[in-house]
Design an enzyme around this catalytic site. Structure first.
Site, PDB file in Angstrom:
ATOM      1  N   GLY A  13      -3.591   5.756  12.279  1.00  0.00           N
ATOM      2  CA  GLY A  13      -2.048   5.141  12.526  1.00  0.00           C
ATOM      3  C   GLY A  13      -1.078   6.382  12.390  1.00  0.00           C
ATOM      4  O   GLY A  13      -0.690   6.851  11.392  1.00  0.00           O
ATOM      5  N   GLY A  15       2.036   6.828  13.458  1.00  0.00           N
ATOM      6  CA  GLY A  15       3.761   6.405  13.734  1.00  0.00           C
ATOM      7  C   GLY A  15       4.631   6.981  12.846  1.00  0.00           C
ATOM      8  O   GLY A  15       4.302   8.192  12.406  1.00  0.00           O
ATOM      9  N   VAL A  17       5.234   7.104   9.332  1.00  0.00           N
ATOM     10  CA  VAL A  17       4.758   7.303   8.145  1.00  0.00           C
ATOM     11  C   VAL A  17       3.668   8.274   8.391  1.00  0.00           C
ATOM     12  O   VAL A  17       3.534   9.393   7.632  1.00  0.00           O
ATOM     13  CB  VAL A  17       4.518   6.186   7.147  1.00  0.00           C
ATOM     14  CG1 VAL A  17       3.887   6.652   5.915  1.00  0.00           C
ATOM     15  CG2 VAL A  17       5.771   5.294   6.867  1.00  0.00           C
ATOM     16  N   THR A  19       2.881   9.898  10.903  1.00  0.00           N
ATOM     17  CA  THR A  19       3.513  11.572  11.184  1.00  0.00           C
ATOM     18  C   THR A  19       3.911  12.509  10.050  1.00  0.00           C
ATOM     19  O   THR A  19       3.805  13.491  10.015  1.00  0.00           O
ATOM     20  CB  THR A  19       4.378  11.357  12.444  1.00  0.00           C
ATOM     21  OG1 THR A  19       3.833  10.746  13.628  1.00  0.00           O
ATOM     22  CG2 THR A  19       4.896  12.673  12.870  1.00  0.00           C
ATOM     23  N   VAL A 135       4.822   0.087  -2.604  1.00  0.00           N
ATOM     24  CA  VAL A 135       5.869  -0.460  -3.372  1.00  0.00           C
ATOM     25  C   VAL A 135       6.894   0.607  -3.735  1.00  0.00           C
ATOM     26  O   VAL A 135       6.666   1.703  -4.404  1.00  0.00           O
ATOM     27  CB  VAL A 135       5.274  -1.107  -4.901  1.00  0.00           C
ATOM     28  CG1 VAL A 135       6.636  -1.727  -5.578  1.00  0.00           C
ATOM     29  CG2 VAL A 135       4.452  -2.116  -4.545  1.00  0.00           C
ATOM     30  N   LYS A 208       5.625  -7.157  -2.482  1.00  0.00           N
ATOM     31  CA  LYS A 208       5.516  -5.807  -3.288  1.00  0.00           C
ATOM     32  C   LYS A 208       5.537  -6.361  -4.951  1.00  0.00           C
ATOM     33  O   LYS A 208       5.016  -5.781  -5.672  1.00  0.00           O
ATOM     34  CB  LYS A 208       6.812  -4.988  -3.234  1.00  0.00           C
ATOM     35  CG  LYS A 208       7.055  -4.418  -1.926  1.00  0.00           C
ATOM     36  CD  LYS A 208       8.116  -3.824  -1.625  1.00  0.00           C
ATOM     37  CE  LYS A 208       8.185  -3.222  -0.247  1.00  0.00           C
ATOM     38  NZ  LYS A 208       9.794  -2.864   0.273  1.00  0.00           N
TER      39      LYS A 208
END
Length: 446
Positions: A13, A15, A17, A19, A135, A208
């Site tokens: 992934g 995307g 975060v 990246t 969190v 969270k």
């Protein structure tokens, strides 16, 4: 870096975060290596779109559209799950654990729903499953509770854990906007999704809170029993009156443990203006942790965003890498307590909660209305702390504001239902809970 040990990283992934993590691995490689004593090598990243410009150059062969090229690569030591969602992420993480790879995730929804199973599987296989970024974004709340406060009995954790909701409430507070207007602004600024329900209805915050309750109290993750309310019913009128009384309204995640039972709830809450949480504005997050040795302490920071979240992910990666370099097992239990000490705990039903309350009634401008309201509250053991009736009318009715001393939620519900039946109350009453006014804290400590 000559002769420095290399630890290979895979990312599923790439995307926002993912990246950001890749950028930190490359751009801050020198400082990370100096602190770690080893080199973190981004070996392979998987994403459905590998052609998109991510603002950085990747070596040939690093990017792939097949996540199993990451999972099955025998040289990769740590896999970062950055795709979000539930089913695929769970499948990938389980496969990584089964193959003996350590895993880092920021996926709070997955942990809230399947964390107990995943943590047990990781413990059985002797690998790490780290989740600091799940969190509080860049705030090290997981590490703080698991490590820094390990000598404390944690009594409560209270936090603002959703930047979208906090931004909306900040705009309502400062500009007098309606919820709808503030939500539209949040969307325009990129702080809210096209479908904002996960945030504004409180579910993201509850995910969270489920994780925080587990590590604070040594309990299995229990998301299903958390009481959840969102912010869509909060009005400028209520925020204005709260301020006049010395309070701010925030969406709070609240968990408490008295040695016998656990509270876990998410809802709009009035908190005193002298409480540091009341001054947390915009998209910022903050968490207060209460321990028997340290008292109250607070963490504050960006709860989301590419680089703040990537920073938390890298902290997990380095923690795992340090154990690899030392040649030892993961020294900190994944939920702070040893796995055999984790207990299944029921969350106290909301009807059994005792707290303070704010009520707003729309009352017909007639003699004796306030006496009727007070009488019903008294019949249900609800003691009034203060009351105010304004002269301005709303749809032909006069707003009546009441603050109470501590009362039982079940009795409050019964009383409000009775009051709502009165002909002189043409609209449903408004209820907002209040958290730990200073005089009650003093009574608890005396």
């Amino acid at each position: 870096m000559k002769h420095m040990k290399q630890i290979h990283i895979g990312i599923i992934g790439l995307g926002t975060v993912g990246t950001g993590v890749a950028r930190l691995l490359v751009e801050n490689s020198d400082v990370i290596s100096a602190r770690l004593g080893a080199e973190l090598v981004f070996k392979k990243g998987a994403d459905l779109d590998i052609a998109r410009d991510r603002g950085m150059n990747f070596a040939p062969g690093v990017l792939t559209t097949d996540p199993y090229e990451v999972i099955n690569d025998p040289e990769i030591d740590i896999v970062l799950e950055m795709i979000g969602g539930i089913d695929l992420a769970r499948q990938f993480i389980c496969r990584c654990i089964e193959t003996g790879k350590h895993v880092v995730t920021a996926n709070k929804a997955l942990l809230a729903s399947h964390g107990n199973q995943l943590f047990r599987l990781a413990a059985e296989k002797g690998v790490a499953l780290a989740y600091e970024a799940s969190v509080g974004g860049c705030m090290p709340i997981i590490k703080t509770i698991r490590e820094s406060l390990v000598g404390n009995r944690i009594q409560a954790v209270t936090g603002i854990l959703n930047g979208t909701c906090n931004y909306i409430l900040t705009r309502i507070t400062r500009e007098g906007m309606s919820f709808e207007q503030a939500l539209d602004l949040a969307k325009a600024e990129g702080y809210a999704e096209a479908d904002p329900s996960l945030d504004v209805d409180g579910f993201d915050t509850a995910h969270k809170l489920a994780v925080l309750s587990a590590i604070a109290f040594g309990m299995e993750i229990n998301y299903d029993d958390i009481h959840i309310e969102g912010i869509s019913e909060i009005t400028p009128m209520d925020i204005e009156f709260a301020a006049q009384c010395g309070y701010a309204i925030k969406l709070l995640a609240i968990t408490k443990f008295d040695g016998q039972s656990v509270e876990a709830r998410v809802h709009p809450t009035m908190i005193p203006l002298e409480d540091m949480l009341s001054n947390v504005s915009g998209t910022m997050n903050a968490v207060t942790v209460s321990g028997d040795a340290v008292g109250d302490m607070i963490l504050y920071g960006h709860g989301a965003g590419m680089m703040p979240t990537a920073s938390a992910v890298i902290s997990d990666v380095v923690d795992i890498a340090r154990s690899i370099v030392a040649g030892g097992a993961m020294r900190v239990p994944v939920l702070s307590f040893r796995m055999e000490q984790i207990r299944k705990m029921a969350v106290k039903p909301m009807d059994e909660i005792f707290t303070h309350y704010y009520f707003r009634f729309s009352a017909m401008d007639q003699p004796g209305v306030l006496a009727k309201i007070a009488g019903i509250l008294g019949d249900h053991d609800i003691s009034i702390k203060s009351v105010r009736q304004t002269e301005r009318k709303l749809n032909g009715a006069v707003p009546v504001y009441i603050l109470t001393h501590q009362a039982c939620e079940a009795q409050v519900k019964k009383a409000l239902a009775k009051i709502a039946e009165l002909e002189v109350i043409p609209q449903p009453p408004v209820l907002i809970r209040m958290e730990a006014p200073e005089e009650e804290k003093a009574q608890q400590q005396s």
